[in-house]
Design a protein around this motif. Sequence first.
Motif, PDB file in Angstrom:
ATOM      1  N   LEU A   1      24.406 -44.448  67.739  1.00 61.80           N
ATOM      2  CA  LEU A   1      23.247 -45.339  67.650  1.00 61.80           C
ATOM      3  C   LEU A   1      23.577 -46.677  66.996  1.00 61.80           C
ATOM      4  O   LEU A   1      22.840 -47.646  67.180  1.00 61.80           O
ATOM      5  N   ALA A   2      24.674 -46.745  66.264  1.00 64.79           N
ATOM      6  CA  ALA A   2      25.058 -48.017  65.636  1.00 64.79           C
ATOM      7  C   ALA A   2      25.739 -48.938  66.640  1.00 64.79           C
ATOM      8  O   ALA A   2      25.401 -50.119  66.747  1.00 64.79           O
ATOM      9  N   THR A   3      26.678 -48.384  67.425  1.00 64.74           N
ATOM     10  CA  THR A   3      27.440 -49.215  68.364  1.00 64.74           C
ATOM     11  C   THR A   3      26.918 -49.113  69.793  1.00 64.74           C
ATOM     12  O   THR A   3      27.316 -49.885  70.647  1.00 64.74           O
ATOM     13  N   LEU A   4      26.062 -48.124  70.058  1.00 58.83           N
ATOM     14  CA  LEU A   4      25.529 -47.828  71.398  1.00 58.83           C
ATOM     15  C   LEU A   4      26.635 -47.457  72.388  1.00 58.83           C
ATOM     16  O   LEU A   4      26.504 -47.639  73.581  1.00 58.83           O
ATOM     17  N   ALA A   5      27.729 -46.906  71.844  1.00 61.66           N
ATOM     18  CA  ALA A   5      28.845 -46.451  72.681  1.00 61.66           C
ATOM     19  C   ALA A   5      28.616 -44.998  73.071  1.00 61.66           C
ATOM     20  O   ALA A   5      28.168 -44.183  72.261  1.00 61.66           O
TER      21      ALA A   5
ATOM     22  N   ASN B   1      22.623 -40.620  63.144  1.00 59.66           N
ATOM     23  CA  ASN B   1      23.233 -41.784  63.790  1.00 59.66           C
ATOM     24  C   ASN B   1      23.799 -41.482  65.174  1.00 59.66           C
ATOM     25  O   ASN B   1      24.606 -42.235  65.681  1.00 59.66           O
ATOM     26  N   GLN B   2      23.387 -40.352  65.758  1.00 56.81           N
ATOM     27  CA  GLN B   2      23.905 -39.985  67.075  1.00 56.81           C
ATOM     28  C   GLN B   2      22.838 -39.301  67.904  1.00 56.81           C
ATOM     29  O   GLN B   2      21.955 -38.629  67.376  1.00 56.81           O
ATOM     30  N   LEU B   3      22.959 -39.468  69.218  1.00 55.92           N
ATOM     31  CA  LEU B   3      22.169 -38.711  70.184  1.00 55.92           C
ATOM     32  C   LEU B   3      23.141 -37.985  71.098  1.00 55.92           C
ATOM     33  O   LEU B   3      24.181 -38.528  71.454  1.00 55.92           O
ATOM     34  N   LEU B   4      22.789 -36.771  71.476  1.00 56.32           N
ATOM     35  CA  LEU B   4      23.556 -36.064  72.495  1.00 56.32           C
ATOM     36  C   LEU B   4      22.881 -36.332  73.829  1.00 56.32           C
ATOM     37  O   LEU B   4      21.657 -36.255  73.948  1.00 56.32           O
TER      38      LEU B   4
ATOM     39  N   ASN C   1      13.065 -38.431  76.846  1.00 52.79           N
ATOM     40  CA  ASN C   1      13.056 -39.635  76.013  1.00 52.79           C
ATOM     41  C   ASN C   1      13.149 -39.229  74.556  1.00 52.79           C
ATOM     42  O   ASN C   1      12.866 -38.088  74.198  1.00 52.79           O
ATOM     43  N   HIS C   2      13.565 -40.178  73.743  1.00 53.13           N
ATOM     44  CA  HIS C   2      13.723 -39.940  72.319  1.00 53.13           C
ATOM     45  C   HIS C   2      13.417 -41.244  71.589  1.00 53.13           C
ATOM     46  O   HIS C   2      13.946 -42.300  71.941  1.00 53.13           O
ATOM     47  N   VAL C   3      12.556 -41.158  70.575  1.00 52.09           N
ATOM     48  CA  VAL C   3      12.213 -42.340  69.784  1.00 52.09           C
ATOM     49  C   VAL C   3      12.968 -42.262  68.466  1.00 52.09           C
ATOM     50  O   VAL C   3      12.917 -41.246  67.765  1.00 52.09           O
ATOM     51  N   GLN C   4      13.670 -43.318  68.155  1.00 51.59           N
ATOM     52  CA  GLN C   4      14.437 -43.415  66.913  1.00 51.59           C
ATOM     53  C   GLN C   4      14.025 -44.718  66.240  1.00 51.59           C
ATOM     54  O   GLN C   4      14.528 -45.786  66.583  1.00 51.59           O
ATOM     55  N   GLY C   5      13.081 -44.645  65.314  1.00 53.22           N
ATOM     56  CA  GLY C   5      12.566 -45.868  64.672  1.00 53.22           C
ATOM     57  C   GLY C   5      11.891 -46.744  65.713  1.00 53.22           C
ATOM     58  O   GLY C   5      11.081 -46.271  66.508  1.00 53.22           O
ATOM     59  N   PRO C   6      12.245 -48.029  65.766  1.00 52.58           N
ATOM     60  CA  PRO C   6      11.620 -48.927  66.746  1.00 52.58           C
ATOM     61  C   PRO C   6      12.269 -48.852  68.139  1.00 52.58           C
ATOM     62  O   PRO C   6      11.828 -49.523  69.060  1.00 52.58           O
ATOM     63  N   ARG C   7      13.299 -48.030  68.278  1.00 52.65           N
ATOM     64  CA  ARG C   7      14.015 -47.944  69.557  1.00 52.65           C
ATOM     65  C   ARG C   7      13.603 -46.709  70.336  1.00 52.65           C
ATOM     66  O   ARG C   7      13.350 -45.653  69.775  1.00 52.65           O
ATOM     67  N   TRP C   8      13.580 -46.884  71.643  1.00 48.82           N
ATOM     68  CA  TRP C   8      13.171 -45.818  72.548  1.00 48.82           C
ATOM     69  C   TRP C   8      14.296 -45.591  73.542  1.00 48.82           C
ATOM     70  O   TRP C   8      14.653 -46.500  74.294  1.00 48.82           O
ATOM     71  N   PHE C   9      14.859 -44.391  73.545  1.00 46.44           N
ATOM     72  CA  PHE C   9      15.951 -44.044  74.452  1.00 46.44           C
ATOM     73  C   PHE C   9      15.386 -43.198  75.594  1.00 46.44           C
ATOM     74  O   PHE C   9      14.596 -42.290  75.368  1.00 46.44           O
ATOM     75  N   ILE C  10      15.811 -43.506  76.810  1.00 47.69           N
ATOM     76  CA  ILE C  10      15.326 -42.816  78.002  1.00 47.69           C
ATOM     77  C   ILE C  10      16.515 -42.249  78.769  1.00 47.69           C
ATOM     78  O   ILE C  10      17.477 -42.973  79.048  1.00 47.69           O
TER      79      ILE C  10
ATOM     80  N   LEU D   1      18.150 -35.705  76.186  1.00 45.73           N
ATOM     81  CA  LEU D   1      18.583 -36.341  74.954  1.00 45.73           C
ATOM     82  C   LEU D   1      18.226 -35.442  73.786  1.00 45.73           C
ATOM     83  O   LEU D   1      17.179 -34.799  73.795  1.00 45.73           O
ATOM     84  N   ALA D   2      19.096 -35.398  72.770  1.00 51.10           N
ATOM     85  CA  ALA D   2      18.815 -34.608  71.569  1.00 51.10           C
ATOM     86  C   ALA D   2      19.453 -35.293  70.378  1.00 51.10           C
ATOM     87  O   ALA D   2      20.577 -35.797  70.465  1.00 51.10           O
ATOM     88  N   ALA D   3      18.730 -35.320  69.255  1.00 52.58           N
ATOM     89  CA  ALA D   3      19.266 -35.921  68.034  1.00 52.58           C
ATOM     90  C   ALA D   3      20.406 -35.060  67.515  1.00 52.58           C
ATOM     91  O   ALA D   3      20.324 -33.833  67.497  1.00 52.58           O
ATOM     92  N   ASN D   4      21.475 -35.720  67.104  1.00 51.36           N
ATOM     93  CA  ASN D   4      22.633 -35.045  66.532  1.00 51.36           C
ATOM     94  C   ASN D   4      22.975 -35.776  65.234  1.00 51.36           C
ATOM     95  O   ASN D   4      23.845 -36.611  65.191  1.00 51.36           O
TER      96      ASN D   4
END
Length: 142
Positions: free
Chosen positions: A68-72, A52-55, A12-21, A46-49
């Motif tokens: 992280l902007a478009t969630l694509a 504005n991006q996660l790997l 998991n990765h927390v980016q501000g108020p968002r939580w990615f799993i 998951l890893a921060a890149n």
Amino acid sequence: KHVLHKVEVRDNHVQGPRWFIAAKEGVYLGEQGQFRQLSKHDSWQLAANGSNQLLVATKEHGVQTLDLATLALNPHAQSQRALKALPADAEPYTLNKLVMDLHTGKFFFGKSGEWIWIDVLGAALVMLGLTGTWMWAKARRS
């Protein structure tokens, strides 16, 4: 919207108020207590890149970039180039192959020296049989 029940969470990765799993079932985004699935690819890490991006490491598609902007989710160009540079006939070294190489002696002596390992193990089995019979006979006579 999903609530995560019976999901095999791997990272998991927390980016501000968002939580990615990252999960076996895909990548999820959690916001305000609600989760939604962004991808259905079997994901491992998951890893921060940058900011504005996660790997995302996936089983089927290798490393992907999550914007992280478009969630694509898109293929990570740098890792795709590295994968293409590998020889096409490169065979992965699996656990099964490791166990077989340990069993046959190829791991210790190489392909040409497998006979050494087989002979050593054969001699050890013969010695165990002979010494076991000798100990049994000695104990029986006493």
